[in-house]
Every structure is written in C-alpha cells, then in structure tokens.
Write a protein that holds these residues in place. Structure first.
Motif, PDB file in Angstrom:
ATOM      1  N   ALA A 124       0.831  -1.202   0.000  1.00 54.30           N
ATOM      2  CA  ALA A 124       0.000   0.000   0.000  1.00 54.30           C
ATOM      3  C   ALA A 124       0.867   1.255   0.000  1.00 54.30           C
ATOM      4  O   ALA A 124       0.558   2.238  -0.690  1.00 54.30           O
ATOM      5  CB  ALA A 124      -0.932  -0.002   1.210  1.00 54.30           C
ATOM      6  N   ILE A 125       1.948   1.232   0.768  1.00 56.49           N
ATOM      7  CA  ILE A 125       2.866   2.383   0.791  1.00 56.49           C
ATOM      8  C   ILE A 125       3.466   2.609  -0.593  1.00 56.49           C
ATOM      9  O   ILE A 125       3.543   3.747  -1.085  1.00 56.49           O
ATOM     10  CB  ILE A 125       3.972   2.166   1.841  1.00 56.49           C
ATOM     11  N   GLY A 126       3.885   1.532  -1.247  1.00 58.87           N
ATOM     12  CA  GLY A 126       4.441   1.654  -2.586  1.00 58.87           C
ATOM     13  C   GLY A 126       3.445   2.222  -3.582  1.00 58.87           C
ATOM     14  O   GLY A 126       3.789   3.058  -4.426  1.00 58.87           O
ATOM     15  N   ILE A 127       2.195   1.797  -3.486  1.00 55.85           N
ATOM     16  CA  ILE A 127       1.174   2.280  -4.417  1.00 55.85           C
ATOM     17  C   ILE A 127       0.833   3.738  -4.140  1.00 55.85           C
ATOM     18  O   ILE A 127       0.615   4.525  -5.065  1.00 55.85           O
ATOM     19  CB  ILE A 127      -0.077   1.391  -4.326  1.00 55.85           C
ATOM     20  N   TYR A 128       0.810   4.120  -2.867  1.00 56.74           N
ATOM     21  CA  TYR A 128       0.592   5.531  -2.535  1.00 56.74           C
ATOM     22  C   TYR A 128       1.688   6.388  -3.166  1.00 56.74           C
ATOM     23  O   TYR A 128       1.420   7.452  -3.743  1.00 56.74           O
ATOM     24  CB  TYR A 128       0.576   5.727  -1.017  1.00 56.74           C
ATOM     25  N   ARG A 129       2.920   5.925  -3.068  1.00 55.38           N
ATOM     26  CA  ARG A 129       4.032   6.672  -3.669  1.00 55.38           C
ATOM     27  C   ARG A 129       3.836   6.817  -5.179  1.00 55.38           C
ATOM     28  O   ARG A 129       4.114   7.876  -5.759  1.00 55.38           O
ATOM     29  CB  ARG A 129       5.352   5.949  -3.399  1.00 55.38           C
ATOM     30  N   GLU A 130       3.374   5.761  -5.830  1.00 58.89           N
ATOM     31  CA  GLU A 130       3.155   5.810  -7.270  1.00 58.89           C
ATOM     32  C   GLU A 130       2.043   6.795  -7.618  1.00 58.89           C
ATOM     33  O   GLU A 130       2.149   7.548  -8.594  1.00 58.89           O
ATOM     34  CB  GLU A 130       2.823   4.416  -7.799  1.00 58.89           C
ATOM     35  N   LEU A 131       0.965   6.796  -6.829  1.00 58.53           N
ATOM     36  CA  LEU A 131      -0.129   7.740  -7.060  1.00 58.53           C
ATOM     37  C   LEU A 131       0.344   9.179  -6.884  1.00 58.53           C
ATOM     38  O   LEU A 131      -0.022  10.070  -7.657  1.00 58.53           O
ATOM     39  CB  LEU A 131      -1.284   7.437  -6.104  1.00 58.53           C
ATOM     40  N   LEU A 132       1.169   9.403  -5.866  1.00 56.05           N
ATOM     41  CA  LEU A 132       1.690  10.741  -5.620  1.00 56.05           C
ATOM     42  C   LEU A 132       2.626  11.177  -6.744  1.00 56.05           C
ATOM     43  O   LEU A 132       2.581  12.328  -7.192  1.00 56.05           O
ATOM     44  CB  LEU A 132       2.422  10.779  -4.274  1.00 56.05           C
ATOM     45  N   ALA A 133       3.461  10.256  -7.202  1.00 57.92           N
ATOM     46  CA  ALA A 133       4.371  10.571  -8.302  1.00 57.92           C
ATOM     47  C   ALA A 133       3.591  10.937  -9.560  1.00 57.92           C
ATOM     48  O   ALA A 133       3.924  11.897 -10.262  1.00 57.92           O
ATOM     49  CB  ALA A 133       5.291   9.383  -8.576  1.00 57.92           C
ATOM     50  N   LYS A 134       2.529  10.198  -9.837  1.00 53.96           N
ATOM     51  CA  LYS A 134       1.693  10.490 -11.010  1.00 53.96           C
ATOM     52  C   LYS A 134       1.035  11.850 -10.856  1.00 53.96           C
ATOM     53  O   LYS A 134       0.951  12.629 -11.823  1.00 53.96           O
ATOM     54  CB  LYS A 134       0.637   9.400 -11.176  1.00 53.96           C
TER      55      LYS A 134
END
Length: 211
Positions: A124-134
């Motif tokens: 979940a932390i990794g996916i949050y980072r990806e959403l923020l990067a996008k």
C-alpha cells in the motif's frame, strides 16, 4: 469517487471488496497483496488530497517503510497470520506513536491492522508513492540493492535516473541481501537497455566506492 458502503476509520474510507477466503494465509500472493494494498492506498490518497496533506502523509509513510526495512521482526509481525487484529492494532499503535507518525498515516495503518490486512502495508505504501508521483508528473523507480542506500547514494541515483529518463524520478528502495552487488532498477514497465544498464553499473561501482 465515493462508494455507497465503506469501512471507516477516522475519516479514511475503504470500499469493501468482499472477504477474500484465507486472505491472511495467502499473504504471500503478490497479486492479492497488490489488490488489497491498492484499495487502501487509493482511499488514503483521495483523503490526503482532499485535506491537502499529500506530502505530510508521504513523509510518514516513508518513515514507516524505513522502520519495516530496518527490522526483520517488524516485517514478520506484519505478515503473521496467527496474531489477532486487536494485538496488531496495539502493537502498531505503540510503534507509530513512538515514531511520531501523524494521524492520517496512523489511522491508515491501524485500519489495515483492524481489518486483518496489515500484511498489505508495504504494498500500500508503494502504491501511494506511485499515485503521488503520477499526481506530480513524476515517475517512480523501484530499486533493489544488496545494502540500504545512504542519503547521498539515494540522491545520486535519483539525479542519474532523472537525467536518463527525462523526468523527475522518485526512488522506491528495497533491500535484498541475496544480491551479490549492484542494483536492480525498474522504472514503470520500461526494460533496462544495455546502455542504461552499463551506466547504472558504473554508478553502482562508484556508490560502492563511496560507501
């Protein structure tokens, strides 16, 4: 987009996807973990964006990720199928409080624990980072190294990758002690070509010399 039915924990709403049979036992299945982590990360991202705390939450999640990376016992605690949700909540509440984690990331983590989904926290932390990067127009580089990257190494790698791919790159670093050395890097679905791999290999050698 809000759903009509949610699991709620201090403002964080997660649309229920139905109870996956034996989900805690199947915690080693990457597809299931990604599915669960994605739902929770998406809910946290939407709430954080709505409240204007995207960066603050990202900082807290990075702290939690670092704690997990530094402690094999904590990583095992997250994955344990034998602990009851109440025990997971108590343990994580004490840890997060001691680490000074803010309310959004705390409530998010405790919701995972309460629902028996704590094993999905790293995903979940990794996916949050990806959403923020996008959201920022950035890309995330998933980096695996034999030893933890120092701050200087992280910044050096980030700058080199940003130059090579032509966008601002954020590093999602993990440690795999089974690696003999060097780096394993994935940027989105992009395959590392020979030229880029050579440059990364040279960078890995330089980083090793600076360790």
């Amino acid at each position: 987009m809000r759903h009509s039915s949610f699991c709620d924990f201090n403002g964080l709403e997660v649309a229920p996807a139905g109870r996956l049979p034996g989900a805690r036992v199947l915690a080693t299945s990457s597809s299931i973990v990604a599915q669960i982590g994605g739902r929770y990360a998406g809910a946290l991202f939407d709430l954080s964006k709505e409240r204007g705390v995207l960066d603050a939450v990202a900082g807290d999640l990075n702290t939690i990720a670092a704690l997990i990376a530094e402690s094999a016992d904590l990583a095992a605690f997250l994955r344990s199928p034998l602990r009851k949700p109440a025990e997971l909540v108590r343990g994580m509440k004490a840890l997060l409080s001691a680490a000074g984690i803010g309310p959004f990331a705390t409530h998010f983590t405790l919701l995972l624990a309460k629902n028996g989904r704590l094993f999905a926290l790293p995903a979940a932390i990794g996916i949050y980072r990806e959403l923020l990067a996008k959201e920022r127009g950035e890309v995330t580089a998933h980096v695996v190294s034999a030893e933890p990257l120092s701050f200087e190494q992280d910044q050096q790698l980030k700058a080199e990758l940003s130059r090579l791919v032509g966008k601002t790159v954020m590093i999602d670093a993990k440690v795999d002690q089974s690696l003999l050395g060097g780096l394993v890097v994935r940027v989105g679905s992009r395959q590392i070509d020979g030229s880029l791999k050579t440059k990364l290999d040279r960078l890995a050698v330089a980083m090793k010399g600076n360790a």
